[in-house]
Design an enzyme around this catalytic site. Structure first.
Site, PDB file in Angstrom:
ATOM      1  N   LYS A  83     -26.426  44.195  -1.670  1.00 13.59           N
ATOM      2  CA  LYS A  83     -25.907  42.847  -1.444  1.00 13.59           C
ATOM      3  C   LYS A  83     -24.749  42.903  -0.451  1.00 13.59           C
ATOM      4  O   LYS A  83     -23.750  43.593  -0.693  1.00 13.59           O
ATOM      5  CB  LYS A  83     -25.362  42.312  -2.767  1.00 13.59           C
TER       6      LYS A  83
HETATM    7  C1  E4P Z   1     -26.000  35.878  -7.757  1.00 13.04           C
HETATM    8  O1  E4P Z   1     -26.483  36.878  -7.306  1.00 13.04           O
HETATM    9  C2  E4P Z   1     -24.654  35.801  -8.344  1.00 13.04           C
HETATM   10  O2  E4P Z   1     -24.433  36.962  -9.094  1.00 13.04           O
HETATM   11  C3  E4P Z   1     -24.478  34.669  -9.312  1.00 13.04           C
HETATM   12  O3  E4P Z   1     -25.618  33.865  -9.407  1.00 13.04           O
HETATM   13  C4  E4P Z   1     -23.193  33.936  -9.200  1.00 13.04           C
HETATM   14  O4  E4P Z   1     -23.159  32.925 -10.177  1.00 13.04           O
HETATM   15  P1  E4P Z   1     -21.816  32.191 -10.632  1.00 13.04           P
HETATM   16  O5  E4P Z   1     -21.527  31.127  -9.632  1.00 13.04           O
HETATM   17  O6  E4P Z   1     -22.167  31.622 -11.966  1.00 13.04           O
HETATM   18  O7  E4P Z   1     -20.750  33.233 -10.703  1.00 13.04           O
END
Ligand code: E4P
Length: 214
Positions: A83
Site C-alpha cells: 500500500k
Molecule cells: C482501507 O484499506 C483502510 O484500512 C480503511 O478502510 C480505513 O477505514 P477508516 O476510515 O474506518 O479508518
C-alpha cells in the site's frame, strides 16, 4: 464483487475465513498499531490465514524508502500487495514497484482525479475512502460512481477497492455500482449476514417443527 476484511486482528480473520467468503485482507498502520504485536510476524500470519491479497502499508514518505519497504514486504509472502499513499512520492513508488512486478494498492484516495493518477501509475488496486468522505458531509458513493466511469472509459485494469466502510448498505451499493472489491471491518462483516426477519423466521420454523413432532 470480492469481499476483504479490513483488520489486522488475526482471530477475527481466522473466524471469518472459516465462513469461506473472505477474498483478502487490508491493513493500515493504525490497524497494526492497535494490535500491539510484531508487524512482520502479524502480516506473515495473515498471509497464511487467507489465500487472497493482503495489503501492507509503507511508512516512508519519500519514494526511495517506499520502494525499499515495498520490496522487503513483497518477499514475506506471495499474496502481499504494497500500500502506497496518494502523494507524488507514492505515485513514483507505485510506478517503480509495479514495473518490478510488485502489486500496489494506492491508498487514501478522495477524488476521481487521484484515482485516475493511481491507475496511470499502474496500481493494481485503488482505495477510495468513502466513509471519511461521508464524515465530511459529502457522498462517498458518488466517488465510486465517478471512478467506475473513468476506468471503464479507458479500460484501466486497476481494481476499485471500496474502503472506509461504515454500514452494510454501503457494501450492496458498492456492488450495484460494479466495484471490484469492498473491504469491511469485522463488525460490518458480521452484520452483512444478519437480518431480524431471518432470525424471527427461523425461530418460528423451529417452533412449528417442534409442535408438529409432539
Ligand atoms: C482501507 O484499506 C483502510 O484500512 C480503511 O478502510 C480505513 O477505514 P477508516 O476510515 O474506518 O479508518
Amino acid at each position: 464483487m470480492k469481499l476483504f476484511l479490513d483488520t489486522a486482528n488475526l482471530k477475527d480473520i481466522q473466524k471469518y475465513a472459516e465462513w469461506g467468503l473472505v477474498d483478502g485482507v487490508t491493513t493500515n498502520p493504525s490497524l497494526i498499531a492497535k494490535e500491539g504485536v510484531s508487524f512482520e510476524k502479524r502480516i506473515k500470519d495473515i498471509t497464511k490465514a487467507v489465500k487472497g491479497p493482503v495489503s501492507t502499508e509503507v511508512i516512508s514518505t519519500e519514494w526511495k524508502g517506499m520502494v525499499s519497504e515495498g520490496k522487503k514486504y513483497a518477499k514475506w509472502a506471495k499474496n502481499i500487495y504494497v500500500k502506497c499513499p496518494m502523494t507524488p512520492d507514492g505515485l513514483i513508488a507505485t510506478q517503480k514497484l509495479s514495473k518490478a512486478g510488485i502489486r500496489v494498492n494506492v491508498t487514501l484516495v478522495f477524488s476521481a482525479a487521484q484515482a485516475l493518477l493511481a491507475a496511470k501509475a499502474g496500481a493494481a488496486f485503488v482505495s477510495p475512502f468513502i466513509g471519511r468522505i461521508d464524515d465530511m458531509g459529502q457522498d462517498g458513493m458518488e466517488l465510486i460512481e465517478e471512478i467506475t466511469a473513468i476506468y471503464a472509459n479507458y479500460n484501466f485494469k486497476t481494481e476499485i477497492l471500496v474502503a472506509s466502510v461504515r454500514v452494510p448498505r454501503q457494501v450492496s451499493e458498492a456492488a450495484m455500482l460494479g466495484a471490484d472489491i469492498c473491504t469491511v471491518p469485522p463488525a460490518i462483516y458480521e452484520k452483512l449476514v444478519k437480518h431480524p426477519l431471518t432470525d424471527q423466521g427461523l425461530e418460528k420454523f423451529l417452533k412449528d417443527w417442534k409442535k408438529a413432532k409432539q
